[in-house]
Design a protein around this motif. Sequence first.
Motif, PDB file in Angstrom:
ATOM      1  N   ALA A   1      26.401  51.304  25.947  1.00 46.35           N
ATOM      2  CA  ALA A   1      25.263  52.174  26.247  1.00 46.35           C
ATOM      3  C   ALA A   1      23.947  51.403  26.224  1.00 46.35           C
ATOM      4  O   ALA A   1      23.007  51.749  26.929  1.00 46.35           O
ATOM      5  N   ASP A   2      23.868  50.341  25.407  1.00 48.29           N
ATOM      6  CA  ASP A   2      22.638  49.560  25.311  1.00 48.29           C
ATOM      7  C   ASP A   2      22.421  48.672  26.531  1.00 48.29           C
ATOM      8  O   ASP A   2      21.312  48.212  26.775  1.00 48.29           O
ATOM      9  N   ARG A   3      23.463  48.419  27.296  1.00 39.08           N
ATOM     10  CA  ARG A   3      23.321  47.595  28.496  1.00 39.08           C
ATOM     11  C   ARG A   3      22.671  48.410  29.602  1.00 39.08           C
ATOM     12  O   ARG A   3      22.790  49.618  29.669  1.00 39.08           O
ATOM     13  N   ASN A   4      22.016  47.723  30.493  1.00 39.96           N
ATOM     14  CA  ASN A   4      21.298  48.388  31.563  1.00 39.96           C
ATOM     15  C   ASN A   4      22.118  48.311  32.853  1.00 39.96           C
ATOM     16  O   ASN A   4      21.872  47.458  33.695  1.00 39.96           O
ATOM     17  N   HIS A   5      23.096  49.187  32.991  1.00 39.91           N
ATOM     18  CA  HIS A   5      23.942  49.216  34.180  1.00 39.91           C
ATOM     19  C   HIS A   5      23.296  50.130  35.215  1.00 39.91           C
ATOM     20  O   HIS A   5      23.631  51.295  35.320  1.00 39.91           O
ATOM     21  N   GLU A   6      22.339  49.590  35.978  1.00 41.33           N
ATOM     22  CA  GLU A   6      21.658  50.407  36.971  1.00 41.33           C
ATOM     23  C   GLU A   6      22.514  50.651  38.203  1.00 41.33           C
ATOM     24  O   GLU A   6      22.363  51.664  38.869  1.00 41.33           O
ATOM     25  N   THR A   7      23.397  49.708  38.525  1.00 46.21           N
ATOM     26  CA  THR A   7      24.297  49.859  39.660  1.00 46.21           C
ATOM     27  C   THR A   7      25.728  49.810  39.155  1.00 46.21           C
ATOM     28  O   THR A   7      26.152  48.822  38.556  1.00 46.21           O
ATOM     29  N   VAL A   8      26.452  50.898  39.407  1.00 49.80           N
ATOM     30  CA  VAL A   8      27.854  51.001  38.985  1.00 49.80           C
ATOM     31  C   VAL A   8      28.698  51.155  40.242  1.00 49.80           C
ATOM     32  O   VAL A   8      28.455  52.038  41.063  1.00 49.80           O
ATOM     33  N   VAL A   9      29.681  50.275  40.405  1.00 49.54           N
ATOM     34  CA  VAL A   9      30.614  50.342  41.529  1.00 49.54           C
ATOM     35  C   VAL A   9      31.918  50.924  40.987  1.00 49.54           C
ATOM     36  O   VAL A   9      32.463  50.422  40.008  1.00 49.54           O
ATOM     37  N   VAL A  10      32.395  51.985  41.639  1.00 46.41           N
ATOM     38  CA  VAL A  10      33.600  52.667  41.172  1.00 46.41           C
ATOM     39  C   VAL A  10      34.719  52.453  42.186  1.00 46.41           C
ATOM     40  O   VAL A  10      34.615  52.875  43.333  1.00 46.41           O
ATOM     41  N   GLY A  11      35.780  51.806  41.753  1.00 42.78           N
ATOM     42  CA  GLY A  11      36.949  51.585  42.599  1.00 42.78           C
ATOM     43  C   GLY A  11      37.092  50.137  42.988  1.00 42.78           C
ATOM     44  O   GLY A  11      36.239  49.579  43.670  1.00 42.78           O
ATOM     45  N   LEU A  12      38.167  49.513  42.551  1.00 40.10           N
ATOM     46  CA  LEU A  12      38.381  48.087  42.789  1.00 40.10           C
ATOM     47  C   LEU A  12      39.528  47.859  43.765  1.00 40.10           C
ATOM     48  O   LEU A  12      40.527  47.236  43.466  1.00 40.10           O
ATOM     49  N   GLY A  13      39.339  48.420  44.972  1.00 40.47           N
ATOM     50  CA  GLY A  13      40.229  48.135  46.086  1.00 40.47           C
ATOM     51  C   GLY A  13      39.457  47.285  47.085  1.00 40.47           C
ATOM     52  O   GLY A  13      38.479  46.622  46.729  1.00 40.47           O
ATOM     53  N   GLU A  14      39.864  47.319  48.354  1.00 45.48           N
ATOM     54  CA  GLU A  14      39.198  46.534  49.395  1.00 45.48           C
ATOM     55  C   GLU A  14      37.713  46.904  49.525  1.00 45.48           C
ATOM     56  O   GLU A  14      36.863  46.029  49.623  1.00 45.48           O
ATOM     57  N   SER A  15      37.410  48.206  49.548  1.00 40.84           N
ATOM     58  CA  SER A  15      36.009  48.632  49.689  1.00 40.84           C
ATOM     59  C   SER A  15      35.180  48.193  48.492  1.00 40.84           C
ATOM     60  O   SER A  15      34.060  47.695  48.654  1.00 40.84           O
ATOM     61  N   GLY A  16      35.707  48.383  47.299  1.00 43.23           N
ATOM     62  CA  GLY A  16      34.985  47.980  46.092  1.00 43.23           C
ATOM     63  C   GLY A  16      34.712  46.492  46.055  1.00 43.23           C
ATOM     64  O   GLY A  16      33.621  46.053  45.663  1.00 43.23           O
ATOM     65  N   LEU A  17      35.688  45.707  46.487  1.00 35.24           N
ATOM     66  CA  LEU A  17      35.511  44.257  46.532  1.00 35.24           C
ATOM     67  C   LEU A  17      34.428  43.882  47.551  1.00 35.24           C
ATOM     68  O   LEU A  17      33.603  43.008  47.294  1.00 35.24           O
ATOM     69  N   SER A  18      34.386  44.580  48.682  1.00 33.60           N
ATOM     70  CA  SER A  18      33.351  44.282  49.679  1.00 33.60           C
ATOM     71  C   SER A  18      31.969  44.701  49.180  1.00 33.60           C
ATOM     72  O   SER A  18      30.981  44.021  49.450  1.00 33.60           O
ATOM     73  N   VAL A  19      31.892  45.792  48.451  1.00 29.57           N
ATOM     74  CA  VAL A  19      30.620  46.215  47.856  1.00 29.57           C
ATOM     75  C   VAL A  19      30.158  45.162  46.849  1.00 29.57           C
ATOM     76  O   VAL A  19      28.987  44.774  46.835  1.00 29.57           O
ATOM     77  N   ALA A  20      31.081  44.676  46.031  1.00 28.64           N
ATOM     78  CA  ALA A  20      30.740  43.641  45.049  1.00 28.64           C
ATOM     79  C   ALA A  20      30.203  42.392  45.743  1.00 28.64           C
ATOM     80  O   ALA A  20      29.194  41.820  45.317  1.00 28.64           O
ATOM     81  N   ALA A  21      30.836  41.982  46.838  1.00 31.22           N
ATOM     82  CA  ALA A  21      30.383  40.798  47.573  1.00 31.22           C
ATOM     83  C   ALA A  21      28.995  41.037  48.161  1.00 31.22           C
ATOM     84  O   ALA A  21      28.124  40.153  48.100  1.00 31.22           O
ATOM     85  N   TYR A  22      28.774  42.228  48.709  1.00 30.68           N
ATOM     86  CA  TYR A  22      27.472  42.552  49.289  1.00 30.68           C
ATOM     87  C   TYR A  22      26.381  42.533  48.216  1.00 30.68           C
ATOM     88  O   TYR A  22      25.321  41.927  48.405  1.00 30.68           O
ATOM     89  N   LEU A  23      26.622  43.207  47.105  1.00 33.58           N
ATOM     90  CA  LEU A  23      25.631  43.264  46.034  1.00 33.58           C
ATOM     91  C   LEU A  23      25.345  41.872  45.489  1.00 33.58           C
ATOM     92  O   LEU A  23      24.184  41.493  45.288  1.00 33.58           O
ATOM     93  N   SER A  24      26.389  41.101  45.271  1.00 38.28           N
ATOM     94  CA  SER A  24      26.236  39.754  44.739  1.00 38.28           C
ATOM     95  C   SER A  24      25.431  38.878  45.690  1.00 38.28           C
ATOM     96  O   SER A  24      24.541  38.137  45.259  1.00 38.28           O
ATOM     97  N   SER A  25      25.713  38.974  46.999  1.00 41.73           N
ATOM     98  CA  SER A  25      24.991  38.150  47.970  1.00 41.73           C
ATOM     99  C   SER A  25      23.519  38.552  48.079  1.00 41.73           C
ATOM    100  O   SER A  25      22.697  37.776  48.558  1.00 41.73           O
ATOM    101  N   ASN A  26      23.187  39.735  47.619  1.00 41.79           N
ATOM    102  CA  ASN A  26      21.796  40.205  47.620  1.00 41.79           C
ATOM    103  C   ASN A  26      21.174  40.193  46.228  1.00 41.79           C
ATOM    104  O   ASN A  26      20.144  40.831  46.002  1.00 41.79           O
TER     105      ASN A  26
END
Length: 188
Positions: free
Chosen positions: A10-35
């Motif tokens: 709860a003390d961490r600042n998780h402003e962006t939460v990605v839900v679901g670790l399939g193909e779409s979730g992995l692509s979202v992670a790559a997009y967020l990371s690249s930005n």
Amino acid sequence: MGFALQQQIADRNHETVVVGLGESGLSVAAYLSSNDIPFVMVDTRDNPPQFNAFKQRFPNTEVYLGELSANIFSKAKQIIVSPGINTNNKVIQLAVAQGAKCFGDIELFSNNTKVPVAAITGSNGKSTVASLVTEMAKSAGRRAYSGGNLGPPALELLKHKDAELFILELSSFQLESTQSLNPQVSVV
């Protein structure tokens, strides 16, 4: 989960939460990371299909598996859900009630492209029609790329800087979490 661990999360600042670790979730992670957008990944499954690939690509990103915890979502400003994730989940709804925006990868895609889109949905034949439209556009000399529910996730299409047309096959689950997609052509 013990109180000390719950408080630490709860003390961490998780402003962006990605839900679901399939193909779409992995692509979202790559997009967020690249930005350079920090995020935390969550999945209700104990062994999601892209877990190993995710840990290899993003070894320093936090991942929480199992039942969704309100603590992880307590400071969320945006929740990016994979297709098929039930957005009526009480933890997600609590975060939305506290002001978090909840959307999917297609929404993220549509907010980050100016390339015309042909959107194809329906109960049967989506893949066939999307493939045919893509081939027709290419035969007409257009630099066309397809994805979404078929082929690569939509966010991966953004790497095609030469694109003149994107063809998206969209499931009802993808459409459910999309508000601003404005395709030039829609097919049902």
